[in-house]
Design a protein around this motif. Structure first.
Motif, PDB file in Angstrom:
ATOM      1  N   ASP A 230       0.845  -1.198   0.000  1.00 42.28           N
ATOM      2  CA  ASP A 230       0.000   0.000   0.000  1.00 42.28           C
ATOM      3  C   ASP A 230       0.876   1.242   0.000  1.00 42.28           C
ATOM      4  N   ASP A 231       0.219   2.403   0.117  1.00 43.50           N
ATOM      5  CA  ASP A 231       0.957   3.669   0.052  1.00 43.50           C
ATOM      6  C   ASP A 231       1.711   3.971   1.353  1.00 43.50           C
ATOM      7  N   GLU A 232       1.512   3.162   2.381  1.00 45.14           N
ATOM      8  CA  GLU A 232       2.219   3.382   3.641  1.00 45.14           C
ATOM      9  C   GLU A 232       3.506   2.551   3.741  1.00 45.14           C
ATOM     10  N   THR A 233       3.745   1.714   2.750  1.00 43.39           N
ATOM     11  CA  THR A 233       4.968   0.897   2.757  1.00 43.39           C
ATOM     12  C   THR A 233       6.192   1.792   2.582  1.00 43.39           C
ATOM     13  N   ASP A 234       7.199   1.577   3.392  1.00 45.45           N
ATOM     14  CA  ASP A 234       8.452   2.353   3.322  1.00 45.45           C
ATOM     15  C   ASP A 234       9.251   1.874   2.114  1.00 45.45           C
ATOM     16  N   MET A 235       9.238   2.674   1.022  1.00 47.87           N
ATOM     17  CA  MET A 235       9.901   2.252  -0.208  1.00 47.87           C
ATOM     18  C   MET A 235      11.422   2.251  -0.067  1.00 47.87           C
TER      19      MET A 235
ATOM     20  N   TYR B  77      -3.503   5.819  -6.507  1.00 47.82           N
ATOM     21  CA  TYR B  77      -3.889   6.094  -5.119  1.00 47.82           C
ATOM     22  C   TYR B  77      -2.670   6.358  -4.225  1.00 47.82           C
ATOM     23  N   GLY B  78      -1.677   7.023  -4.780  1.00 50.05           N
ATOM     24  CA  GLY B  78      -0.491   7.359  -3.998  1.00 50.05           C
ATOM     25  C   GLY B  78       0.511   6.240  -3.846  1.00 50.05           C
ATOM     26  N   ILE B  79       0.227   5.075  -4.424  1.00 44.27           N
ATOM     27  CA  ILE B  79       1.142   3.931  -4.334  1.00 44.27           C
ATOM     28  C   ILE B  79       2.191   4.048  -5.434  1.00 44.27           C
ATOM     29  N   LYS B  80       3.429   3.758  -5.078  1.00 50.53           N
ATOM     30  CA  LYS B  80       4.522   3.754  -6.045  1.00 50.53           C
ATOM     31  C   LYS B  80       5.203   2.385  -6.034  1.00 50.53           C
ATOM     32  N   LYS B  81       5.655   1.964  -7.209  1.00 48.10           N
ATOM     33  CA  LYS B  81       6.416   0.718  -7.298  1.00 48.10           C
ATOM     34  C   LYS B  81       7.901   1.042  -7.462  1.00 48.10           C
ATOM     35  N   LEU B  82       8.748   0.121  -7.043  1.00 47.96           N
ATOM     36  CA  LEU B  82      10.192   0.248  -7.228  1.00 47.96           C
ATOM     37  C   LEU B  82      10.570  -0.444  -8.529  1.00 47.96           C
ATOM     38  N   GLN B  83      11.176   0.322  -9.438  1.00 51.88           N
ATOM     39  CA  GLN B  83      11.691  -0.266 -10.685  1.00 51.88           C
ATOM     40  C   GLN B  83      13.214  -0.277 -10.592  1.00 51.88           C
ATOM     41  N   ILE B  84      13.798  -1.452 -10.619  1.00 49.32           N
ATOM     42  CA  ILE B  84      15.237  -1.595 -10.380  1.00 49.32           C
ATOM     43  C   ILE B  84      15.851  -2.528 -11.428  1.00 49.32           C
ATOM     44  N   SER B  85      17.047  -2.183 -11.892  1.00 48.88           N
ATOM     45  CA  SER B  85      17.728  -2.984 -12.910  1.00 48.88           C
ATOM     46  C   SER B  85      18.857  -3.784 -12.279  1.00 48.88           C
ATOM     47  N   CYS B  86      19.250  -4.857 -12.968  1.00 47.91           N
ATOM     48  CA  CYS B  86      20.388  -5.652 -12.527  1.00 47.91           C
ATOM     49  C   CYS B  86      20.990  -6.350 -13.738  1.00 47.91           C
ATOM     50  N   VAL B  87      22.251  -6.706 -13.616  1.00 44.69           N
ATOM     51  CA  VAL B  87      22.946  -7.492 -14.635  1.00 44.69           C
ATOM     52  C   VAL B  87      23.277  -8.845 -14.011  1.00 44.69           C
ATOM     53  N   VAL B  88      22.924  -9.924 -14.725  1.00 44.02           N
ATOM     54  CA  VAL B  88      23.136 -11.270 -14.194  1.00 44.02           C
ATOM     55  C   VAL B  88      23.921 -12.111 -15.191  1.00 44.02           C
ATOM     56  N   GLU B  89      24.697 -13.060 -14.658  1.00 43.21           N
ATOM     57  CA  GLU B  89      25.315 -14.083 -15.487  1.00 43.21           C
ATOM     58  C   GLU B  89      24.269 -15.177 -15.680  1.00 43.21           C
ATOM     59  N   ASP B  90      23.942 -15.476 -16.930  1.00 40.42           N
ATOM     60  CA  ASP B  90      22.820 -16.358 -17.227  1.00 40.42           C
ATOM     61  C   ASP B  90      22.953 -17.740 -16.602  1.00 40.42           C
TER      62      ASP B  90
END
Length: 226
Positions: free
Chosen positions: A151-156, A183-196
């Motif tokens: 929800d929007d109260e989660t500490d991002m 409704y004020g909710i935000k998602k975290l979009q994060i990138s990463c590089v992985v060895e397959d």
């Protein structure tokens, strides 16, 4: 000639356009050309320069000692880029150049003498030694994940801290941002590089959703081979 001020927005856009159909600055494996351009940059390109950002994150996944072992000889930054000299023909790479430098058998006249036979053996030995020292290419991918809170109260900030605490061989976290949902909710979009061969999307999703106090779900927003 070549790349200009790679620290400027215009210079990074030029790099982005140059990498639109390339994985590396030269050829099909990382080389000293990538090191020169990477070291000339002051930081990661902006998210709208997706090709340059993909390449930058890929370079960031390597350690400096490893990069120093890459093939090639460092040249001035201006020698690389769309105007840095005649482009290599399609399919050419450092391996081809190295092979062309070695005349395996010499001329017909030399082959008729004992000296020519000795020279041929020496060249074959040098060729085999050079081939054996070339680094194996490690298959990697860049993944962008959408991490959704309850929800929007989660500490991002805690959400991101938890995600970045996931550490394993073959995983390097990259840039991140908060994206509004509703409704004020935000998602975290994060990138990463992985060895397959070492890290898959199943591992990432299971590890992140394990933080069940903060994370509702995880989706793969983008997956690109590099």
């Amino acid at each position: 000639m070549g790349f200009g001020n790679i620290k400027s927005k215009d210079g990074q856009k030029q790099l982005n356009d140059f990498l639109a159909d390339r994985s590396y600055i030269e050829g099909y494996v990382p080389s000293q050309a990538d090191v020169v351009v990477f070291e000339a940059m002051s930081g990661a390109p902006s998210a709208d320069l997706c090709h340059a950002l993909r390449w930058f994150n890929h370079m960031s996944s390597y350690k400096k000692p490893e990069m120093q072992s890459w093939p090639g000889v460092k040249q001035p930054l201006g020698n690389y880029g769309p105007k840095g000299g005649a482009p290599a023909a399609a399919g050419d790479d450092d391996d081809d150049d190295d092979d062309d430098d070695i005349d395996l058998f010499g001329s017909d006249d030399e082959a008729e003498t004992a000296a020519a036979e000795k020279l041929k053996e020496e060249r074959l030995a040098a060729y085999a030694a050079k081939k054996s020292k070339k680094p194996a290419l490690i298959a990697k991918s860049m993944i962008i994940l959408d991490v959704k809170p309850w929800d929007d109260e989660t500490d991002m900030a805690e959400v991101e801290k938890s995600v970045r605490s996931i550490a394993t061989d073959g995983l390097v976290w990259g840039t991140s941002k908060l994206v509004p949902l509703a409704y004020g909710i935000k998602k975290l979009q994060i990138s990463c590089v992985v060895e397959d061969d070492k890290v898959g999307t199943d591992f990432l999703e299971e590890s992140i959703t394990a933080f069940e106090d903060y994370v509702q779900s995880v989706d793969v927003a983008a997956f690109n081979k590099i």
